[in-house]
Design an enzyme around this catalytic site. Sequence first.
Site, PDB file in Angstrom:
ATOM      1  N   GLY A 111       0.826  -1.216   0.000  1.00 46.88           N
ATOM      2  CA  GLY A 111       0.000   0.000   0.000  1.00 46.88           C
ATOM      3  C   GLY A 111       0.856   1.259   0.000  1.00 46.88           C
ATOM      4  O   GLY A 111       0.497   2.259   0.617  1.00 46.88           O
ATOM      5  N   ALA A 112       1.991   1.209  -0.683  1.00 46.84           N
ATOM      6  CA  ALA A 112       2.919   2.346  -0.633  1.00 46.84           C
ATOM      7  C   ALA A 112       3.284   2.865  -2.019  1.00 46.84           C
ATOM      8  O   ALA A 112       4.150   3.708  -2.162  1.00 46.84           O
ATOM      9  CB  ALA A 112       4.181   1.934   0.112  1.00 46.84           C
ATOM     10  N   ASP A 160       1.859  -1.649 -13.347  1.00 36.28           N
ATOM     11  CA  ASP A 160       2.514  -2.315 -12.208  1.00 36.28           C
ATOM     12  C   ASP A 160       2.823  -3.774 -12.526  1.00 36.28           C
ATOM     13  O   ASP A 160       3.952  -4.234 -12.332  1.00 36.28           O
ATOM     14  CB  ASP A 160       1.609  -2.265 -10.962  1.00 36.28           C
TER      15      ASP A 160
HETATM   16  C1  MEV Z   1      -0.163   2.855  -9.391  1.00 35.39           C
HETATM   17  O1  MEV Z   1       1.106   2.275  -9.162  1.00 35.39           O
HETATM   18  C2  MEV Z   1      -0.129   3.682 -10.630  1.00 35.39           C
HETATM   19  C3  MEV Z   1      -1.467   4.331 -10.992  1.00 35.39           C
HETATM   20  O2  MEV Z   1      -1.203   5.077 -12.191  1.00 35.39           O
HETATM   21  C4  MEV Z   1      -2.573   3.333 -11.208  1.00 35.39           C
HETATM   22  C5  MEV Z   1      -2.402   2.490 -12.458  1.00 35.39           C
HETATM   23  O3  MEV Z   1      -1.630   2.832 -13.331  1.00 35.39           O
HETATM   24  O4  MEV Z   1      -3.098   1.466 -12.528  1.00 35.39           O
HETATM   25  C6  MEV Z   1      -1.901   5.330  -9.927  1.00 35.39           C
END
Ligand code: MEV
Length: 322
Positions: A111-112, A160
């Site tokens: 969650g970071a 991700d």
């Molecule tokens: C999360 O690591 C990155 C965001 O752009 C969400 C996504 O790309 O799915 C906030």
Amino acid sequence: MTAAPEAEARATCAPGARGVGCGKVILLGEHSVVHGRPALAAALPRGAQAEARALEHGPSTARFVFADARVDVTSDPEASHPLGRALCALLATYESAPPVHVHVQLDLPAGAGLGASAAMGVAISDALDALTATVRSPSERATQTLAWERVFHGNPSGVDNTMAAVGGVALFTRGAALERVRLRQPLLLVVGHSGEASETKEMVALVAQQLEREPARIGELFDAIAVLVRNARLALEAGDLRALGQLMDMNHTLLSALMLSTPRLEQLCAAAREAGALGAKVTGAGGGGCMVALAPDAVVAERVLTALRALGAESFVAEVGP
Ligand code: MEV
């Protein structure tokens, strides 16, 4: 959350198949990447490791070991814990997999904004493929693990899990082929944790609401971020770290305009710049979680690390690429 000691005891007799997944840092382009713009991201050398063992009979179970907690789940589409639902979604991508027990160790804060959930999903997929003799390329694994990521993030761009599966440094655009970025030299990044929890799903929803309310203004802001991302790619390829740092700072300003920074993240970014970082910004979903600073060399990286730790931020230096 369901404890599954029996399944684990049955699972310990057979040799396990192992898998890994990387964490990631978004150098520029988070959030706008959800809305079709490019993002520049780097896989971290740390992430998650998984070990999968076949069970004689189901249901499939998993144990997740975090720095400060342990979670046992059973694979179930209705599981109360999202990890149980995500395991179920991932197992459903296999035509015929035996019931399994998976043991997952996370070497990142969860969650970071460092891609912890994606690292775990990719590590499990890698282990399950080894167990079932499934041959899959890293980009196929990136596609497969979207099912896992959707459980946590609702509308993930896929950056991700792609970085977790593929590694390296790359320009990611939703729905387009991944563009590898060749670095002139390794990048020294200092990552600092604000200590504030951040929910990617909520932050993505917050930005989507802003886009819905003011499509022209927010769309232009996303376009401006896209320009920064493309220039950052050129700076990286030219080995111009000073330019890259400036572009990261500009991206941070635009992320702040989207209400994704916090006073604590501002404090950490300012301290990093003061200690000699070439640029510093929120990384990942924002609203808490981590910031990332770019250091020109190891001496400055150490100085930035010391400055962040002096403010009580859990921090580490990561060397990424080439
Ligand atoms: C999360 O690591 C990155 C965001 O752009 C969400 C996504 O790309 O799915 C906030």
